[in-house]
Design an enzyme around this catalytic site. Structure first.
Site, PDB file in Angstrom:
ATOM      1  N   ASP A  60      -4.373   0.379   7.938  1.00 19.86           N
ATOM      2  CA  ASP A  60      -3.243   1.320   7.904  1.00 19.86           C
ATOM      3  C   ASP A  60      -3.356   2.293   9.074  1.00 19.86           C
ATOM      4  OD1 ASP A  60      -1.029   2.748   6.746  1.00 19.86           O
ATOM      5  OD2 ASP A  60      -2.450   4.176   5.867  1.00 19.86           O
ATOM      6  N   HIS A 119       0.786  -1.243   0.000  1.00 16.73           N
ATOM      7  CA  HIS A 119       0.000   0.000   0.000  1.00 16.73           C
ATOM      8  C   HIS A 119       0.811   1.282   0.000  1.00 16.73           C
ATOM      9  CE1 HIS A 119       0.484   0.098   4.427  1.00 16.73           C
ATOM     10  NE2 HIS A 119       0.230   1.389   4.296  1.00 16.73           N
ATOM     11  N   GLU A 158       3.574   5.499  -3.320  1.00 15.12           N
ATOM     12  CA  GLU A 158       3.862   6.765  -2.654  1.00 15.12           C
ATOM     13  C   GLU A 158       5.354   6.912  -2.332  1.00 15.12           C
ATOM     14  OE1 GLU A 158       1.348   8.778  -2.156  1.00 15.12           O
ATOM     15  OE2 GLU A 158       1.932  10.200  -0.595  1.00 15.12           O
ATOM     16  N   ASP A 159       5.957   5.838  -1.838  1.00 12.54           N
ATOM     17  CA  ASP A 159       7.305   5.957  -1.263  1.00 12.54           C
ATOM     18  C   ASP A 159       8.439   5.365  -2.090  1.00 12.54           C
ATOM     19  OD1 ASP A 159       5.981   7.054   0.848  1.00 12.54           O
ATOM     20  OD2 ASP A 159       6.050   5.278   2.118  1.00 12.54           O
TER      21      ASP A 159
HETATM   22 MN    MN Z   1       0.766   3.218   5.421  1.00 13.96          MN
END
Ligand code: MN
Length: 480
Positions: A139, A72, A76-77
């Site tokens: 999360d 997840h 993003e990262d």
């Molecule tokens: Mn997260």
């Protein structure tokens, strides 16, 4: 925490070898991609997606959801793209990861129109694939568990957002375990003094009551056995936040009727009602505390019989009687309804869960994004009351709603022609305030003079206000 913890939890409900291999593949990929990152706690970053996947396995989420949970934070990262996730796994998993990545950016407190528009798209998207919001819940839960490493301001901000948004969502999806833990963690950071004080009191009262509770458990177990009702009984204690809320209403711990509960699990609905009789023969019920959520389920599909009595000592004990299936729904939430193949929200699920129904209704009824967001917060995420129709249908309304609001929720005609309401058997004026769990029948008359203009300011829901306004718009036009 290691990958084996996750695999063992998944194996309890999923033996598909291909899927297990896919989960392992996702784990090793995530570990590799996050390898240079650490969390604020100093731990390797992979501990976070792994913890999220473990939370999801505890609500028996399907393999795609577990994989998306592991991935997840990837987009993003790290450098990996949604397209690459599609080619390594499949497009379903890519869609889930993409959905979670977009929610990452949502901000419920902002007034900005663009943000409101995005939020709208997202929340509407949730009704398409609810697994996205389950990953987001997991999360948030792990982030709340590890909140001690954030700044004081960030802790408070996250705790408030959790109580306002994530707790109601968890409730509406029927994920009670997640909801309870999120509430307790929020309280811990918002009001540490109360949190630790109640936590101590709770431990002490639990210890004092254990012996009496077990005697009660055994007596009930025996009487049901003697009457050939197979049963299994568990004990449960109210969460810290639940006690905190009761105390704020002025109750002491011993006055909280469901501080201690026994969950009696039986095979059939028939056995539920039979058991209730036997239990009442041992422990007479406290007047007014008996609830039949089997014939009138909560909007999140929670079903059970509840009754409260004095146990062996001075302490009140709530007894919940349910079937195995009802218990499963209460602990797994919405995931208990998933079909093996078709896990995407189908129409049946949407109508079963009032939450999704309301989301769709609000989406259709308003064009303005900011208004949509406000209504969502008020109607769905805010404080609600649940009103029963005489047939047992449940309708969700915001606090402070009147019989007029209820009438328009049924349909326009009922709203336009309301003359009175029968509330719990008593005759009431249309603007009477409704309370949670009221049973309401609307009396209409086609010859009524229509809704009164001054009701606009007195009813609660934007829906009712809008309908009354449009009733007058129409009459003006037709008179011309
Ligand atoms: Mn997260």
């Amino acid at each position: 925490m290691e990958i084996n913890v996750l695999i063992n939890k998944v194996l309890k409900y999923n033996n598909n070898l291909d899927e297990i291999i896919m989960i392992k593949k996702a784990y090793y990929l995530a570990e590799e991609l996050h390898k240079d990152q650490t969390r604020q706690s100093g731990e390797a970053y992979i501990t976070h997606p792994l913890a999220v996947a473990i939370i999801l396995s505890e609500i028996e989420a399907d393999a795609s959801t577990i994989v998306a949970g592991l991935l997840h934070d990837i987009v993003e990262d790290t450098e990996l793209t949604i397209e690459e996730i599609t080619s390594i796994f499949n497009s379903y998993i890519a869609l889930l990861v993409d959905g979670v990545t977009k929610i990452e950016k949502m901000n419920f407190s902002s007034k900005d129109e663009e943000v409101a528009g995005n939020t709208r798209k997202l929340l509407s998207g949730i009704t398409e694939d609810v697994r996205i919001i389950l990953i987001k819940l997991a999360d948030r839960l792990h982030n709340m568990r590890t909140l001690e490493f954030k700044s004081r301001d960030k802790q408070k901000e996250n705790a408030i957002e959790t109580l306002e948004i994530f707790v109601p969502i968890a409730y509406h999806l029927g994920c009670y375990d997640i909801k309870n833990e999120l509430e307790d963690l929020s309280l811990k950071y918002l009001n540490p003094e109360s949190y630790y004080k109640i936590s101590e009191e709770r431990k002490k009262l639990e210890k004092d009551a254990t012996e009496d509770l077990l005697i009660m458990l055994n007596k009930i177990h025996n009487i049901l056995n003697e009457n050939s009702i197979p049963n299994y009984i568990k004990t449960r204690i109210k969460n810290i936040y639940g006690i905190y809320k009761n105390k704020k209403e002025g109750k002491t711990l011993t006055e909280i009727h469901d501080f201690l509960s026994l969950k009696v699990i039986v095979d059939t609905i028939n056995d539920c009602y039979l058991s209730l009789g036997y239990i009442h023969s041992l422990y007479p019920p406290i007047h007014g505390k008996m609830k039949d959520y089997i014939s009138s389920p909560k909007t999140n599909m929670y079903r059970s019989l509840h009754t409260t009595s004095f146990g062996e000592g001075e302490q009140l004990v709530q007894v919940q009687i349910k079937t195995n299936e009802m218990d499963k729904v209460a602990s797994l939430g919405l995931t208990a309804y998933w079909q093996d193949e078709d896990v995407i929200m189908n129409d049946e699920l949407k109508t079963r869960f009032q939450f999704f129904k309301s989301l769709v209704e609000i989406n259709q009824s308003t064009g303005d994004n900011q208004e949509f967001l406000e209504e969502i917060k008020k109607d769905i995420l805010g404080n609600n009351i649940y009103i029963y129709s005489p047939k047992g249908d449940v309708i969700q309304l915001p606090h402070g709603s009147t019989a007029v609001d209820f009438a328009y929720k049924i349909n326009d005609l009922v709203g336009d022609n309301i003359v009175a309401a029968i509330v719990n058997g008593n005759y009431k004026e249309p603007l009477t305030l409704l309370k949670n769990k009221d049973i309401v029948k609307i009396l209409t008359d086609e010859l009524s003079s229509g809704p009164k203009k001054e009701w606009i300011s007195q009813c609660k829901t934007p829906l009712a206000k809008r309908k009354i306004l449009s009733y007058y718009d129409k009459s003006v036009i037709s008179e011309d």
